[in-house]
Motif scaffolding. Structure first.
Motif, PDB file in Angstrom:
ATOM      1  N   LEU A 147     -77.068 -86.239 -22.781  1.00 35.04           N
ATOM      2  CA  LEU A 147     -75.620 -86.283 -22.906  1.00 35.04           C
ATOM      3  C   LEU A 147     -75.195 -86.223 -24.369  1.00 35.04           C
ATOM      4  CD1 LEU A 147     -72.846 -86.606 -21.587  1.00 35.04           C
ATOM      5  CD2 LEU A 147     -73.168 -89.081 -21.663  1.00 35.04           C
ATOM      6  N   GLN A 164     -73.102 -83.025 -26.221  1.00 34.31           N
ATOM      7  CA  GLN A 164     -71.835 -83.314 -26.874  1.00 34.31           C
ATOM      8  C   GLN A 164     -71.834 -82.911 -28.337  1.00 34.31           C
ATOM      9  OE1 GLN A 164     -71.518 -87.563 -25.798  1.00 34.31           O
ATOM     10  NE2 GLN A 164     -69.612 -87.059 -24.765  1.00 34.31           N
ATOM     11  N   PHE A 218     -66.656 -87.353 -12.625  1.00 27.06           N
ATOM     12  CA  PHE A 218     -67.240 -86.767 -13.825  1.00 27.06           C
ATOM     13  C   PHE A 218     -67.242 -87.737 -15.002  1.00 27.06           C
ATOM     14  CE2 PHE A 218     -65.779 -83.066 -11.385  1.00 27.06           C
ATOM     15  CZ  PHE A 218     -66.968 -82.342 -11.321  1.00 27.06           C
ATOM     16  N   GLU A 219     -66.810 -88.986 -14.759  1.00 31.01           N
ATOM     17  CA  GLU A 219     -66.886 -89.994 -15.804  1.00 31.01           C
ATOM     18  C   GLU A 219     -68.319 -90.517 -15.935  1.00 31.01           C
ATOM     19  OE1 GLU A 219     -64.148 -93.125 -15.110  1.00 31.01           O
ATOM     20  OE2 GLU A 219     -62.392 -91.802 -14.951  1.00 31.01           O
ATOM     21  N   ARG A 220     -68.653 -90.965 -17.124  1.00 28.92           N
ATOM     22  CA  ARG A 220     -69.992 -91.503 -17.357  1.00 28.92           C
ATOM     23  C   ARG A 220     -70.196 -92.783 -16.558  1.00 28.92           C
ATOM     24  NH1 ARG A 220     -68.931 -91.373 -23.820  1.00 28.92           N
ATOM     25  NH2 ARG A 220     -68.867 -89.117 -24.083  1.00 28.92           N
ATOM     26  N   LEU A 245     -74.834 -90.412 -14.859  1.00 25.97           N
ATOM     27  CA  LEU A 245     -74.605 -89.539 -16.013  1.00 25.97           C
ATOM     28  C   LEU A 245     -74.750 -88.060 -15.677  1.00 25.97           C
ATOM     29  CD1 LEU A 245     -76.496 -91.511 -18.809  1.00 25.97           C
ATOM     30  CD2 LEU A 245     -74.033 -91.283 -18.528  1.00 25.97           C
ATOM     31  N   ALA A 277     -71.467 -86.079 -15.621  1.00 24.52           N
ATOM     32  CA  ALA A 277     -70.892 -86.054 -16.972  1.00 24.52           C
ATOM     33  C   ALA A 277     -71.582 -85.002 -17.824  1.00 24.52           C
ATOM     34  CB  ALA A 277     -71.003 -87.437 -17.615  1.00 24.52           C
ATOM     35  N   LYS A 309     -70.321 -81.578 -16.749  1.00 24.71           N
ATOM     36  CA  LYS A 309     -68.975 -81.318 -17.262  1.00 24.71           C
ATOM     37  C   LYS A 309     -69.029 -80.873 -18.720  1.00 24.71           C
ATOM     38  CE  LYS A 309     -64.590 -83.636 -18.258  1.00 24.71           C
ATOM     39  NZ  LYS A 309     -63.848 -84.924 -18.169  1.00 24.71           N
ATOM     40  N   HIS A 310     -69.817 -81.553 -19.555  1.00 23.34           N
ATOM     41  CA  HIS A 310     -69.888 -81.219 -20.972  1.00 23.34           C
ATOM     42  C   HIS A 310     -70.591 -79.874 -21.184  1.00 23.34           C
ATOM     43  CE1 HIS A 310     -68.136 -84.754 -22.850  1.00 23.34           C
ATOM     44  NE2 HIS A 310     -68.796 -85.514 -21.999  1.00 23.34           N
TER      45      HIS A 310
END
Length: 437
Positions: free
Chosen positions: A215, A219, A327-329, A346, A349, A352-353
């Motif tokens: 993650l 990011q 989609f939240e952590r 995760l 998430a 999504k990223h």
């Protein structure tokens, strides 16, 4: 003759008087026009020189008030936030601050929660207001919107709390199991059982740390720096192979379909991880002896073709309230079930990223008890590469001749292998699990 002379004299005197009266009226009119009116006090010339220019470049919302609390100057952001209405400052606490500052000349600052305009859900707008005197008669109000900063800070706090909790669980379990192994040193069966549990917790801890690293990487890294043309068929095959063992244990059938020989542009490792997470979630949250389908197709868009990769399952489904947060952590639809499957919260998430960093998106359709369809949309390889090539020319970067020929050759190969027309017979939109490929 005497009568005529008298009439002429009277007419001359009347003409002179009329001229004098007209001149006096003209002079009086000019004086009245030069005199400042109440309306003119609220125009720009009242501001000190240069203030108008400074206010126009400030990021904060700016409002200038006169001695009668009238708005002399207000930025467009102030109107957008609803601070100014009908030529008056509409927020009473800010208006009281302005009056106090005008009375004693002291600078004041306060943070307020204001009702957000246009919403009936009672959402608050967090702002920081600062009031200072501007000259002898005017007061300057600067308002900064803190809503996004507070949201980011809340997300950061939640992330730290969730990471601490998730790490504490397997670490605590390993500590207890190690004590149990020491106490059961004379019982080989107990030692073997506790050691197996320790391996499970160690694997869960390893997976959590690895997903945190993944993650952080998606990011912070730019996936287009090492971008390449990636075959969708290979990504699908890799995702299926990754989940083959779990699917076999639950007797879940995995099927791939849709348009063949499609290409997307991006980082192969990140794309494989994103699609693998979607397929893994579909398998983990599907009951035994069901079906998971993966289908791909090309969708024409004004900005360039998109590749849609849909992953459909016949699992438990997702409620409406959960779909807004999946989609939240660390968010889990069913925390107890996620513990059983080893989920960290995760995976989505990361998806999504990855989608966002590649210029795409991920969406979900789901109904409780009917299953879910996650759709990953990514730019088609040739369209994405053309945009990157145009941006490089826009930045005045000239590639080497050899690189240019190689780029054109690869683009031609991708163009021949990436059809733009959607094959509706091979792929249909998956509104429910009954249309699996």
């Amino acid at each position: 003759m005497d009568v005529n002379a008298a009439v002429a004299a009277v007419a001359a005197i009347a003409g002179v008087l009329t001229g004098v009266i007209a001149m006096l009226a003209f002079r009086f009119s000019e004086r009245e026009q030069r005199r400042p009116t109440r309306t003119s006090l609220h125009t720009d010339p009242v501001l000190p020189p240069g203030v108008d220019t400074v206010l126009s470049v400030l990021r904060s919302s700016a409002v200038v008030l006169d001695e009668a609390d009238g708005v002399v100057k207000a930025s467009s952001a102030a109107y957008a936030l609803g601070l100014v209405r009908g030529g008056k400052l509409a927020v009473e606490p800010m208006l009281q601050m302005a009056r106090d500052t005008r009375r004693d000349g002291e600078i004041r600052q306060v943070e307020l929660d204001l009702p957000r305009r246009g919403t009936g859900r009672g959402e608050a707008l967090a702002v920081s207001a600062r009031v200072a005197p501007l000259g002898s008669r005017l007061v300057l109000l600067l308002v900064e919107d803190l809503t996004e900063a507070r949201r980011i800070e809340a997300v950061r706090r939640d992330f730290v709390a969730n990471v601490s909790h998730e790490l504490k669980t397997p670490v605590g379990a390993l500590s207890l199991l190690s004590e149990a192994v020491m106490d059961a040193a004379d019982d080989p069966e107990a030692v073997e059982r506790f050691a197996g549990r320790m391996q499970i917790e160690a694997t869960r801890l390893t997976n959590l740390v690895q997903e945190l690293i993944d993650l952080s990487r998606v990011q912070n890294d730019d996936p287009l720096e090492d971008a390449e043309s990636v075959r969708v068929d290979e990504l699908v095959a890799e995702a299926i192979d990754r989940c083959r063992h779990q699917a076999g244990a639950k007797e879940i059938t995995m099927a791939a379909g849709g348009t063949a020989d499609l290409h997307v542009w991006g980082n192969r490792g990140q794309l494989a991880a994103a699609l693998g997470n979607l397929v893994e979630n579909a398998v983990n949250y599907s009951p035994a002896r069901t079906r998971v389908g993966i289908a791909a197709r090309t969708v024409a868009q004004p900005g360039g073709a998109l590749i849609e990769i849909a992953v459909t399952d016949q699992g438990i489904g997702i409620s409406e309230k959960d779909k807004e947060r999946i989609f939240e952590r660390f968010y889990r639809v069913d925390p107890a079930r996620s513990r059983a499957t080893g989920g960290t919260g995760l995976g989505l998430a990361i998806v999504k990223h990855v989608a966002a960093s590649h210029g795409g998106e991920v969406t979900v359709w789901s109904a409780e008890g009917q299953g879910s369809t996650f759709t990953l949309r990514l730019p088609e390889a040739r369209a994405a590469r053309d945009r990157a090539h145009q941006m490089s020319h826009r930045d005045d970067t000239s590639p080497q001749d050899g690189d240019t020929h190689g780029l054109d050759g690869e683009a031609r190969r991708v163009s021949r292998s990436s059809p733009h027309s959607s094959d509706s017979s091979a792929y249909e939109t998956l509104p429910s699990p009954e249309v699996l490929p």
